[in-house]
Design a protein around this motif. Structure first.
Motif, PDB file in Angstrom:
ATOM      1  N   GLY A 311       0.789  -1.233   0.000  1.00 59.28           N
ATOM      2  CA  GLY A 311       0.000   0.000   0.000  1.00 59.28           C
ATOM      3  C   GLY A 311       0.816   1.275   0.000  1.00 59.28           C
ATOM      4  O   GLY A 311       0.323   2.325  -0.407  1.00 59.28           O
ATOM      5  N   TRP A 312       2.056   1.215   0.476  1.00 61.05           N
ATOM      6  CA  TRP A 312       2.939   2.384   0.449  1.00 61.05           C
ATOM      7  C   TRP A 312       3.538   2.557  -0.953  1.00 61.05           C
ATOM      8  O   TRP A 312       3.785   1.563  -1.647  1.00 61.05           O
ATOM      9  N   THR A 313       3.788   3.798  -1.352  1.00 59.40           N
ATOM     10  CA  THR A 313       4.519   4.044  -2.594  1.00 59.40           C
ATOM     11  C   THR A 313       5.594   5.093  -2.350  1.00 59.40           C
ATOM     12  O   THR A 313       5.355   6.109  -1.688  1.00 59.40           O
ATOM     13  N   ALA A 314       6.781   4.826  -2.883  1.00 59.12           N
ATOM     14  CA  ALA A 314       7.877   5.800  -2.904  1.00 59.12           C
ATOM     15  C   ALA A 314       8.223   6.041  -4.367  1.00 59.12           C
ATOM     16  O   ALA A 314       8.409   5.076  -5.123  1.00 59.12           O
ATOM     17  N   VAL A 315       8.289   7.290  -4.776  1.00 59.82           N
ATOM     18  CA  VAL A 315       8.402   7.600  -6.203  1.00 59.82           C
ATOM     19  C   VAL A 315       9.346   8.773  -6.427  1.00 59.82           C
ATOM     20  O   VAL A 315       9.505   9.636  -5.557  1.00 59.82           O
ATOM     21  N   TRP A 343      -5.202   7.264  -2.059  1.00 63.40           N
ATOM     22  CA  TRP A 343      -5.493   6.568  -3.309  1.00 63.40           C
ATOM     23  C   TRP A 343      -4.970   7.305  -4.535  1.00 63.40           C
ATOM     24  O   TRP A 343      -4.696   6.699  -5.565  1.00 63.40           O
ATOM     25  N   THR A 344      -4.822   8.618  -4.451  1.00 57.97           N
ATOM     26  CA  THR A 344      -4.383   9.391  -5.618  1.00 57.97           C
ATOM     27  C   THR A 344      -2.968   9.943  -5.476  1.00 57.97           C
ATOM     28  O   THR A 344      -2.537  10.717  -6.315  1.00 57.97           O
ATOM     29  N   GLN A 345      -2.247   9.544  -4.425  1.00 58.75           N
ATOM     30  CA  GLN A 345      -0.899  10.066  -4.187  1.00 58.75           C
ATOM     31  C   GLN A 345      -0.936  11.591  -4.105  1.00 58.75           C
ATOM     32  O   GLN A 345      -0.281  12.303  -4.871  1.00 58.75           O
ATOM     33  N   SER A 346      -1.708  12.100  -3.170  1.00 59.70           N
ATOM     34  CA  SER A 346      -1.887  13.550  -3.060  1.00 59.70           C
ATOM     35  C   SER A 346      -1.205  14.175  -1.847  1.00 59.70           C
ATOM     36  O   SER A 346      -1.092  15.391  -1.774  1.00 59.70           O
ATOM     37  N   HIS A 347      -0.726  13.360  -0.874  1.00 65.40           N
ATOM     38  CA  HIS A 347      -0.102  13.900   0.336  1.00 65.40           C
ATOM     39  C   HIS A 347       1.285  13.284   0.516  1.00 65.40           C
ATOM     40  O   HIS A 347       1.426  12.143   0.950  1.00 65.40           O
ATOM     41  N   ASP A 348       2.316  14.052   0.185  1.00 64.92           N
ATOM     42  CA  ASP A 348       3.701  13.590   0.257  1.00 64.92           C
ATOM     43  C   ASP A 348       4.167  13.575   1.718  1.00 64.92           C
ATOM     44  O   ASP A 348       4.188  14.616   2.387  1.00 64.92           O
ATOM     45  N   LEU A 349       4.560  12.394   2.203  1.00 67.14           N
ATOM     46  CA  LEU A 349       4.994  12.228   3.595  1.00 67.14           C
ATOM     47  C   LEU A 349       6.508  12.064   3.709  1.00 67.14           C
ATOM     48  O   LEU A 349       7.011  11.650   4.765  1.00 67.14           O
ATOM     49  N   ALA A 350       7.251  12.396   2.660  1.00 64.16           N
ATOM     50  CA  ALA A 350       8.700  12.159   2.680  1.00 64.16           C
ATOM     51  C   ALA A 350       9.378  12.868   3.847  1.00 64.16           C
ATOM     52  O   ALA A 350      10.279  12.299   4.489  1.00 64.16           O
ATOM     53  N   ALA A 351       8.968  14.091   4.172  1.00 65.12           N
ATOM     54  CA  ALA A 351       9.597  14.837   5.264  1.00 65.12           C
ATOM     55  C   ALA A 351       9.227  14.268   6.628  1.00 65.12           C
ATOM     56  O   ALA A 351      10.052  14.247   7.549  1.00 65.12           O
ATOM     57  N   GLU A 352       7.985  13.761   6.741  1.00 69.75           N
ATOM     58  CA  GLU A 352       7.523  13.245   8.037  1.00 69.75           C
ATOM     59  C   GLU A 352       7.993  11.823   8.320  1.00 69.75           C
ATOM     60  O   GLU A 352       8.107  11.426   9.483  1.00 69.75           O
ATOM     61  N   GLU A 353       8.260  11.047   7.252  1.00 69.41           N
ATOM     62  CA  GLU A 353       8.576   9.622   7.430  1.00 69.41           C
ATOM     63  C   GLU A 353       9.879   9.257   6.705  1.00 69.41           C
ATOM     64  O   GLU A 353       9.894   8.395   5.813  1.00 69.41           O
ATOM     65  N   PRO A 354      11.002   9.877   7.082  1.00 67.44           N
ATOM     66  CA  PRO A 354      12.251   9.620   6.337  1.00 67.44           C
ATOM     67  C   PRO A 354      12.716   8.170   6.428  1.00 67.44           C
ATOM     68  O   PRO A 354      13.297   7.639   5.474  1.00 67.44           O
ATOM     69  N   LYS A 356      10.810   5.420   6.659  1.00 68.40           N
ATOM     70  CA  LYS A 356       9.997   4.621   5.747  1.00 68.40           C
ATOM     71  C   LYS A 356      10.419   4.865   4.305  1.00 68.40           C
ATOM     72  O   LYS A 356      10.485   3.922   3.485  1.00 68.40           O
ATOM     73  N   LEU A 357      10.721   6.114   3.974  1.00 61.83           N
ATOM     74  CA  LEU A 357      11.163   6.430   2.617  1.00 61.83           C
ATOM     75  C   LEU A 357      12.472   5.708   2.309  1.00 61.83           C
ATOM     76  O   LEU A 357      12.622   5.106   1.232  1.00 61.83           O
ATOM     77  N   ALA A 358      13.418   5.738   3.236  1.00 63.75           N
ATOM     78  CA  ALA A 358      14.706   5.066   3.012  1.00 63.75           C
ATOM     79  C   ALA A 358      14.515   3.565   2.835  1.00 63.75           C
ATOM     80  O   ALA A 358      15.177   2.926   2.003  1.00 63.75           O
ATOM     81  N   GLU A 359      13.603   2.988   3.594  1.00 57.88           N
ATOM     82  CA  GLU A 359      13.307   1.559   3.473  1.00 57.88           C
ATOM     83  C   GLU A 359      12.802   1.224   2.074  1.00 57.88           C
ATOM     84  O   GLU A 359      13.231   0.237   1.454  1.00 57.88           O
ATOM     85  N   LEU A 360      11.897   2.068   1.544  1.00 57.78           N
ATOM     86  CA  LEU A 360      11.340   1.796   0.218  1.00 57.78           C
ATOM     87  C   LEU A 360      12.344   2.091  -0.890  1.00 57.78           C
ATOM     88  O   LEU A 360      12.351   1.408  -1.932  1.00 57.78           O
ATOM     89  N   GLN A 361      13.194   3.095  -0.699  1.00 59.80           N
ATOM     90  CA  GLN A 361      14.239   3.355  -1.690  1.00 59.80           C
ATOM     91  C   GLN A 361      15.173   2.144  -1.810  1.00 59.80           C
ATOM     92  O   GLN A 361      15.556   1.750  -2.928  1.00 59.80           O
ATOM     93  N   ALA A 362      15.530   1.558  -0.673  1.00 59.70           N
ATOM     94  CA  ALA A 362      16.376   0.360  -0.696  1.00 59.70           C
ATOM     95  C   ALA A 362      15.646  -0.801  -1.349  1.00 59.70           C
ATOM     96  O   ALA A 362      16.241  -1.601  -2.088  1.00 59.70           O
ATOM     97  N   LEU A 363      14.345  -0.879  -1.119  1.00 64.17           N
ATOM     98  CA  LEU A 363      13.545  -1.941  -1.713  1.00 64.17           C
ATOM     99  C   LEU A 363      13.479  -1.795  -3.226  1.00 64.17           C
ATOM    100  O   LEU A 363      13.523  -2.792  -3.964  1.00 64.17           O
ATOM    101  N   PHE A 364      13.391  -0.545  -3.713  1.00 68.19           N
ATOM    102  CA  PHE A 364      13.401  -0.341  -5.168  1.00 68.19           C
ATOM    103  C   PHE A 364      14.691  -0.892  -5.769  1.00 68.19           C
ATOM    104  O   PHE A 364      14.666  -1.589  -6.792  1.00 68.19           O
TER     105      PHE A 364
END
Length: 457
Positions: A311-315, A343-354, A356-364
């Protein structure tokens, strides 16, 4: 083709006729044997070509522009129940101009671009309907699994912010030739064989409502998520229901093999096959509450890249389709993070959840290594050259001899001439009355070259 466009020929109609004939022939010869048809019309890819009676049905329908169309579209999507009631309309990216920013004297051309596209899409849908009706006439539609997918990984934004009369001019970096005066003078030729037209970026963005971005921008849902209809009366008890399970296009083959009871072959013609990566969707057919069986998927196109996981997306967007210039270093790409339920990727949480973002970047990177996405290569124009891209090339060397009567000289059948100095020499027999006519041509009305004799030159 047996007819010209002026005589009414259209590829979509022709391939529909051939598909219908093939299915009928198969049922006549082997009525008990299942059939498989992959029906992929060139429509509605650019150029947008459709008989005027189809596009004229939409006269005036888009005069209020693409921003208003996005709002209407989302409201209709919610009314139909194909997006959640809480789905938000994402903000239009700054790189895509608003309708009010466009010159007033260009707006009639812009509206006409979308009228033609709408007619083109309805024309395509009509012919798909002919094929479905033919299967019904044979009495086998009830037990035919039909996948109807609308989209080319998002609507195409390759037509520039103003659209184009000849897309090949744009792809060759000469979009500046198509001025407002040029476009308005040719408004009646759009959609006809005299044009190689494409609509403006704003229309592509509207066609991807409610998401951000478009085709090529595979980081965001606007560049990946398509509408799909699945129909199989004999195999699906549920009727007229919507499914929200996450799946990818590679899951279709797995579904077809699953419901047909056919194992994935380990070898084909002696060639060992890669394991099937798809996951059958059949578990969703009658269970709207079923848990997702595809929980992870990477995306990448022209180095626009993203990862979906539970359900999470990092882009991250690396480029836009209509800009042909040197791109920034990968290290400068800005990543965004979206949570499940957005559902529409309208609220960027990159600043609040660094974290989680790093985890998904590694997963990519993990998925990219596993599925041969690496190394990332953001050369765009250069990769049109097979030698630079590492693609097979039929004609090699520095010279080639052509003879009279050789026709249909496609780009791949001639020695590469792009971005390199070259000379063409022709031996011509000049009759007593003088020579007039084509000696050598490659390409056509919208791109190519011609060497010809006229008035003694």
């Amino acid at each position: 083709p047996e007819r010209t466009p002026e005589e009414g020929y259209h590829l979509t109609e022709d391939m529909t006729d051939r598909a219908i004939a093939w299915v009928r022939q198969q049922k006549a010869l082997m009525p008990d044997k299942p059939f498989f048809v992959y029906f992929a019309p060139g429509a509605t890819h650019a150029p947008h070509h459709v008989p005027a009676e189809w596009s004229d049905r939409y006269r005036g329908a888009f005069d209020d522009g693409w921003d208003a169309l996005r709002e209407r579209t989302l409201a209709r999507q919610k009314e139909l129940g194909i997006v959640p009631p809480e789905a938000e309309l994402t903000a239009r990216p700054a790189e895509i101009p608003g309708w009010d920013e466009m010159p007033d004297d260009l707006k009639p051309v812009l509206a006409r671009q979308m009228e033609i596209y709408a007619g083109f899409l309805e024309h395509t849908d009509h012919h798909v309907g002919r094929l479905v009706d033919a299967i019904a006439d044979l009495g086998v539609l009830e037990n035919t699994l039909v996948y109807y997918i609308v989209g080319d990984n998002g609507a195409s934004a390759e037509g520039t912010p103003t659209g184009c009369f000849n897309e090949l001019i744009v792809l060759n970096g000469a979009a500046g030739l198509e001025t407002t005066e040029f476009m308005t003078s040719r408004i009646d030729d759009f959609g006809t064989p005299r044009a190689y037209n494409h609509y403006a970026v704003g229309w592509a963005h509207a066609m991807d409502t409610p998401y951000q971005w478009t085709k090529q921008v595979a980081s965001h849902w606007g560049g990946t998520r398509n509408g799909t209809v699945v129909h199989w009366p004999a195999g699906i008890r549920a009727k007229g229901e919507v499914r929200a399970n996450f799946h990818h296009v590679i899951d279709i083959a797995a579904t077809v093999l699953d419901v047909a009871g056919v194992p994935h072959p380990k070898t084909v013609h002696g060639v060992e096959q890669m394991p099937l990566h798809g996951v059958s969707m059949s578990y969703t057919f009658d269970d709207g509450a079923a848990a997702d069986r595809r929980t992870r998927q990477y995306f990448e196109m022209f180095c626009n890249r993203g990862i979906y996981d539970e359900g999470w997306t990092a882009v991250t967007r690396h480029s836009v389709p209509w800009v042909m210039e040197e791109l920034p270093p990968f290290a400068d790409d800005v990543w965004e993070l979206y949570a499940p339920g957005d559902w529409t990727q309208s609220h960027d949480l990159a600043a609040e959840e660094p974290e989680k973002l790093a985890e998904l970047q590694a997963l990519f990177l993990e998925e990219a290594r596993k599925y041969n996405v690496l190394p990332l290569d953001d050369r765009r124009v250069e990769r049109f050259d097979p030698a630079q891209a590492g693609r097979p090339q039929l004609v090699r060397g520095k010279s080639q001899v052509l003879f009279g009567g050789m026709g249909r000289l496609t780009e791949s059948s001639i020695i590469p001439l792009k971005n390199r100095s070259h000379a063409i020499t022709a031996e011509v027999v000049v009759p007593d009355g003088g020579a007039r006519g084509v000696i050598l041509s490659q390409g056509g009305s919208f791109g190519g070259f011609v060497v010809y004799a006229k008035d003694g030159r």
